[in-house]
Structures are given as C-alpha cells and as structure tokens.
Design a protein around this motif. Structure first.
Motif, PDB file in Angstrom:
ATOM      1  N   ASP A 287       0.804  -1.210   0.000  1.00  0.00           N
ATOM      2  CA  ASP A 287       0.000   0.000   0.000  1.00  0.00           C
ATOM      3  C   ASP A 287       0.839   1.263   0.000  1.00  0.00           C
ATOM      4  OD1 ASP A 287      -2.479  -0.936  -0.207  1.00  0.00           O
ATOM      5  OD2 ASP A 287      -3.230  -0.048   1.647  1.00  0.00           O
TER       6      ASP A 287
ATOM      7  N   GLN B  73     -11.198   4.796  -7.483  1.00  0.00           N
ATOM      8  CA  GLN B  73     -12.199   5.601  -6.799  1.00  0.00           C
ATOM      9  C   GLN B  73     -12.583   6.861  -7.556  1.00  0.00           C
ATOM     10  OE1 GLN B  73     -10.852   6.392  -2.840  1.00  0.00           O
ATOM     11  NE2 GLN B  73     -10.927   4.252  -2.227  1.00  0.00           N
TER      12      GLN B  73
ATOM     13  N   GLY C 294       0.445   1.035  -5.592  1.00  0.00           N
ATOM     14  CA  GLY C 294      -0.739   0.669  -4.830  1.00  0.00           C
ATOM     15  C   GLY C 294      -1.683   1.846  -4.669  1.00  0.00           C
ATOM     16  N   LEU C 295      -1.109   3.012  -4.339  1.00  0.00           N
ATOM     17  CA  LEU C 295      -1.914   4.212  -4.143  1.00  0.00           C
ATOM     18  C   LEU C 295      -2.577   4.639  -5.445  1.00  0.00           C
ATOM     19  CD1 LEU C 295      -2.686   6.473  -2.181  1.00  0.00           C
ATOM     20  CD2 LEU C 295      -0.640   7.693  -2.904  1.00  0.00           C
TER      21      LEU C 295
ATOM     22  N   LYS D 242      -3.424   2.875  -8.036  1.00  0.00           N
ATOM     23  CA  LYS D 242      -4.513   1.996  -8.453  1.00  0.00           C
ATOM     24  C   LYS D 242      -5.769   2.272  -7.646  1.00  0.00           C
ATOM     25  CE  LYS D 242      -1.849  -1.427 -10.827  1.00  0.00           C
ATOM     26  NZ  LYS D 242      -1.046  -2.616 -10.817  1.00  0.00           N
ATOM     27  N   LYS D 243      -5.600   2.526  -6.346  1.00  0.00           N
ATOM     28  CA  LYS D 243      -6.741   2.875  -5.502  1.00  0.00           C
ATOM     29  C   LYS D 243      -7.390   4.170  -5.973  1.00  0.00           C
ATOM     30  CE  LYS D 243      -6.425   1.025  -0.859  1.00  0.00           C
ATOM     31  NZ  LYS D 243      -6.021   1.301   0.504  1.00  0.00           N
TER      32      LYS D 243
END
Lengths: 362, 249
Positions: free
Chosen positions: A163, A176, A168-169, A171-172
């Motif tokens: 994360d 969203q 990771g960030l 993709k989040k």
C-alpha cells in the motif's frame, strides 16, 4: 589592483564549477522525454495491463499540507506512537525502501535517522519491526484484510506493505476517482530515471479542495511511478509519493525471511482483539463509518466514541485546530476534518460549509 | 585530544554497566542495545560524538594548521624551504584529514574494546531487525568510521581557510567550531528545508545507513559529493588567501 583580484580567480572558478554542477545535475535528469503519444484511456489501459511482479526501489514522500512544521526532535517522545508520530509523518519528508516479489512477498522499510521501521510480508506471515524499541509485531493472514499504513502504530489490523508504494496508491485512486474525473495526459516526465506518461485526473465537481491528481505511469511497464496531489490555490504539491530509484529485478529471497531478533518484544497482533497497551484508541469494535457522496467530494463521518476524548485533550490538538460552528476544525490544504461537539469526526476534501451541512444533516 | 575522545565510549560503557537502568527508552539511539551486544557502544559513542566532540576536535586541529605556525613564528621558516605555498596547504590539509580518520577510529576502537570487555559479543541485530554475524558487523563499523571521516572533510577545509585568515590560532579554532554549530542549528529549523541539503552537517548522522539490510549507499554518495564540494570551494578560497598573503611571522 589586478594582481590582488587575480589570486582569487581559482576560488571564484571553483565556486562557479561547484554551483554549476549542483544546478546542472538535476536539470539534466529532468530533460524533456519523448514518448509515442497516448490518450488518457490508453494510459489507463497501460496501467491495467501492467504485470510487474517483482521490483525494489526507494520511495520518497513529501507533503505540504499547510500545517505548522515541527522542529525535528522537538516532538516529545513520551507520546508513544500516537499523534506526534503521525504529525511528523504529515509534515516531514519521508523515505521508504520497498521490495516486492509477487503478491505474497513484500517488505517496506521506513528509513529514519538512526532508526527504521519494517513491515515484512512473507506468505501468510506479516511482521512489523520497530528498531526504536526493538519490538516485533506478528500476525497471520487468512485472507486480505484491513490495511494500515506501514509506519503507523501497530493496530488491530494487518498492514499491507504494498500500500505504501506509488503503484498501490495510484490503483486505488484511479478506481475511486476515475468515474468523476476529467482525464488528460500532461507532458511526459522522468521519474526514477524512467520515461513516464503523466496522467492527470481533474475533478468534475467544484466543491473540493483537491486541484488535481497526477500519476506518472512508466511507459515501458505501466507501473505507476509517482502520485502527486495538488491542492487548490497552492503551488507546491500537497502530497507527492514517488520512486526515486527503481529496480525491476527480483529482490533476494533472504530479504523476506524474517525471524524476530534475540531480545525483541514480540506481540501477536490479532484481527479482532485489541493490540494491547501499545495501540491506544484501537477499540475492539470498529466505529461506524458513513460515507456521504462518492468520488472527490465524498464526506466520511465516523462516530468516534472514546478514542477522541483522549486526543482532544492534548495540547497539540488545541494548537492544530480552530473553533468553528459545530465543533473544532483541523484544516489542511487537502482535507478538512471537523471534530463535532457531539464526538463525531466528519472529514472530506471539501469546504467547511459542506462538512457542517453533512454533520447537521445526520 | 584523542585520549579525550577515547574517554567518551569508555564513560558510556561504564555508566551503562554500573547503572543497569534497563530500557527507559530515553537517551541517544542504540543506548538500550548495549546490554545485548558490546559493539553498540561504538554506535552510541559516535551518535554522541558526531554532533559535538568530533567537530570540536577537528575545528581545533584544522584551525591550528596555518594560524598555529604563524603565531609560533615558524610559518616563514616553512616557506623558506623551496616547497611552495600550495604544497604547504595540501600537506596541512592532509594532516587535518588524517586527524579526522584517527579521531573516528579512536572512538570506534575504544568503544569496541570496552564494549567487548564489559558486555557480551556475538551476532548483532541491525536496524532492519535482521541479525548479522559479528564479523559482518565489525565490517559495517569500519564503513561507519569511514563515513564519519568523510563527513568531517568539509569542516576541515573550512577550518583550513579560516586558519589562513588570521595569525591567532584560537580565533581560527573558535570560528570553525562556531560555523559547525551554526550549520547544525540551521539544520534543525524546518523553515529552512531548502537549505538543508547544502549544509555540510546535514548527513552527519546518516551513518545508520550501514546498519540496514541491504546497506543503503545513497546517503554515502550524496554526502561524499557534498563534502567534495566544500573541499573544492574552501580549498580554493584558502589558496586565494594564502598564495599572496604577506607572511609577517
């Protein structure tokens, strides 16, 4: 006269050479990058098709949230793992080393001066190590559970090391925010020595503090290399998380093999029980969370019974927040957090008026 | 001065041995590790020495280089020999740099000896939580000593330059030490973030990078380049001042 000045010539030349080198080296690194043009959709596809299994690299985090910066070392160490550590994370630059090998092996090292915090995942074992007090936390992963940010105090949730990476960030954020954003591709950038597309997400709504989110996507592999979040009306990046170096070879297996060192305090972190005295404010039951809206201007309301009481009495809380109608406000350039008088926390990247509206509606 | 430096790790080790205070959590980094492994006396001693004692002694030595000869009245005799002023400066600087190495090694060796005498040795837990063999840890300690030595080269060059400005060695020593303290004070102020990478004291406590697994070399490279920059600039300034200085004593 000329002789007097001539003898200083080598000194002047040395200063010019050193200053020139100091300025030239970063400039060369930022020279323009030429890549075949891509539409925002193609860049999104590039990210989605990215299959980087293993990499290692250094991640640099900087943030400028408009909070008062604290002198290094002035934070009282008596506040254990609590607010002061988090504030230091918010205000200061931070350097992480990340090693990933497949979905189940990862290690993140949070590098501090003469100290280090490690989160290691090897198969179903997750280890958290803090060199400051030589303490080890361990938990066994049944499935993917709640994640906490590596570096924050060990909590009753299992940290996911990946994360912390820009990938990771990014993709989040894309998942969203993509539906409520205008997408564009800015001029190409070079991150960690690699040519990258700069995907920019701009909010369609106007009532948000976030100006834009730009994600640098590696042209070769599609791995997001850097995430920068800009706040409205602020020149410097509010948050920037990006690789400063990246190596796509598989890290040594020994990096993921962790055995608690001799003499370390080992704490077993379980999913539903309190993590013990080291994690105050972590209650056994998760406080109820309500999300109003979605995307950029979503507002989260947390009924924070108990844990807020302790926090709101600290001197730091009083200094950082201001009194507004309905409670106390923590204002940063990126996010507003309203601590209501009835003990709820209402937070979002929106104006204070919107927070108050949401708070009073519930 | 070397004896005074050697006293630092010895005092630390004896204090920890006598009090057995347990892990209160306070004090300099690594202090609570000493009881597990004597080698940590070295790192605690360096953490204590790097911000104050080492710059102090280096300031004294570097400030004394030229001004000391001048105040003794021996500078002109040195320059009567057909050696040239540049060569004198270079030799004086090498002397100061050798002192940096000697001072750091004295702290390390004294720390290791007293540590192993009073506390257990054996494999060492490094910052990453991994355990390495004693031989590996000793090698890392040598790298740490090298890093600290390199860190002090910039200050030595500043001291050499200040020393060419005056005939009063005490003045040059004090000025050098004040500059090192000023640099560290500036390094504590978050409002001056932009300035920090340019301060010669910025990477002084970066030696912890050798106690990680794998070893992080980025600070070492940046620090070496920074110190080289200071060395070039202040070396050239010292030359500019000294090459045409009227030697009166």
């Amino acid at each position: 006269m000329s002789k007097v000045w001539l003898r200083w010539a080598p000194a002047a030349a040395a200063i010019v050479v050193v200053a020139g080198a100091a300025i030239a080296v970063p400039t060369v690194a930022n020279a323009s990058v030429s890549l075949p043009a891509k539409t925002p959709t193609q860049v999104l596809e590039l990210v989605a098709s990215s299959h980087v299994r293993a990499f290692s690299g250094t991640v640099e985090e900087t943030s400028d949230l408009g909070l008062p910066s604290l002198p290094t070392g002035s934070v009282p160490s008596s506040v254990k793992g609590g607010t002061s550590a988090d504030i230091a994370l918010l205000t200061g630059p931070n350097s992480l080393r990340v090693y990933v090998d497949g979905p189940t092996k990862a290690r993140v090292q949070d590098l501090e001066s003469l100290a280090e915090r490690d989160v290691i995942r090897n198969g179903s074992d997750v280890w958290v190590y803090d060199s400051k007090d030589n303490s080890v936390g361990h938990s066994t992963l049944a499935s993917r559970q709640h994640f906490v940010r590596p570096g924050s105090a060990p909590q009753a949730t299992t940290p996911d090391p990946t994360d912390a990476t820009p990938a990771g960030l990014a993709k989040k954020l894309i998942a969203q925010l993509e539906p409520t954003s205008n997408l564009s591709v800015d001029s190409n950038v070079r991150v960690a020595g690699r040519a990258a597309y700069d995907l920019v997400l701009t909010p369609k709504v106007t009532d948000t503090l976030i100006g834009s989110v730009s994600i640098a996507v590696d042209a070769e592999t599609g791995l997001p290399l850097r995430v920068q979040i800009d706040a409205r009306g602020q020149k410097a990046n509010a948050v920037s998380i990006g690789f400063s170096s990246l190596d796509l070879s598989t890290p040594a297996a020994s990096l993921f093999a962790f055995t608690p060192p001799a003499g370390a305090k080992v704490t077993e972190l379980t999913k539903d029980a309190s993590a013990g005295p080291e994690a105050p404010g972590t209650s056994a039951t998760k406080p109820a969370e309500t999300v109003t809206g979605h995307g950029w201007d979503s507002v989260v309301t947390v009924a924070a019974a108990g844990s807020l009481g302790k926090l709101s009495q600290s001197a730091e809380f009083g200094e950082l927040t201001t009194a507004v109608a309905g409670g106390r406000l923590l204002h940063t350039s990126l996010i507003n957090i309203l601590f209501t008088t009835d003990g709820r926390i209402v937070a979002g990247s929106v104006s204070v008026a919107r927070l108050q509206e949401v708070a009073s509606a519930q | 001065m070397l004896a005074a430096l050697a006293a630092v790790p010895i005092l630390i080790a004896i204090a920890v041995r006598v009090t057995r205070a347990g892990d209160g959590g306070g004090g300099p980094a690594f202090l609570d590790r000493i009881e597990n492994n004597g080698l940590f006396v070295v790192f605690v001693a360096l953490t204590v020495c790097v911000p104050l004692f080492l710059p102090l002694t280096v300031g004294v030595v570097a400030g004394d280089t030229i001004a000391g000869e001048a105040s003794n009245g021996t500078l002109r005799y040195l320059l009567i020999a057909p050696a040239g002023r540049i060569r004198l400066l270079v030799v004086k600087y090498i002397g100061a740099a050798a002192f940096c190495l000697a001072a750091t090694l004295v702290v390390c060796i004294a720390g290791a000896l007293i540590g192993f005498a009073l506390f257990p040795s054996g494999s060492v837990t490094i910052l990453s939580g991994d355990t390495v063999s004693l031989a590996n840890a000793l090698g890392r300690s040598l790298l740490v000593a090298l890093y600290v030595t390199v860190s002090l080269l910039g200050l030595s060059a500043i001291g050499l330059f200040v020393s060419t400005l005056t005939d009063v060695p005490v003045g040059a020593m004090a000025a050098t030490i004040i500059l090192s303290v000023a640099s560290e004070v500036l390094g504590q102020l978050p409002q001056l973030d932009w300035l920090h990478p340019w301060l010669f004291s910025n990477y002084w406590l970066g030696f912890g990078d050798f106690l990680r697994d794998p070893i992080s070399w980025s600070n070492f490279g940046t620090n070496a380049a920074l110190q080289a920059g200071y060395l070039i600039v202040f070396g050239a300034l010292a030359y500019g001042r000294f090459a045409a200085k009227d030697i009166l004593s």
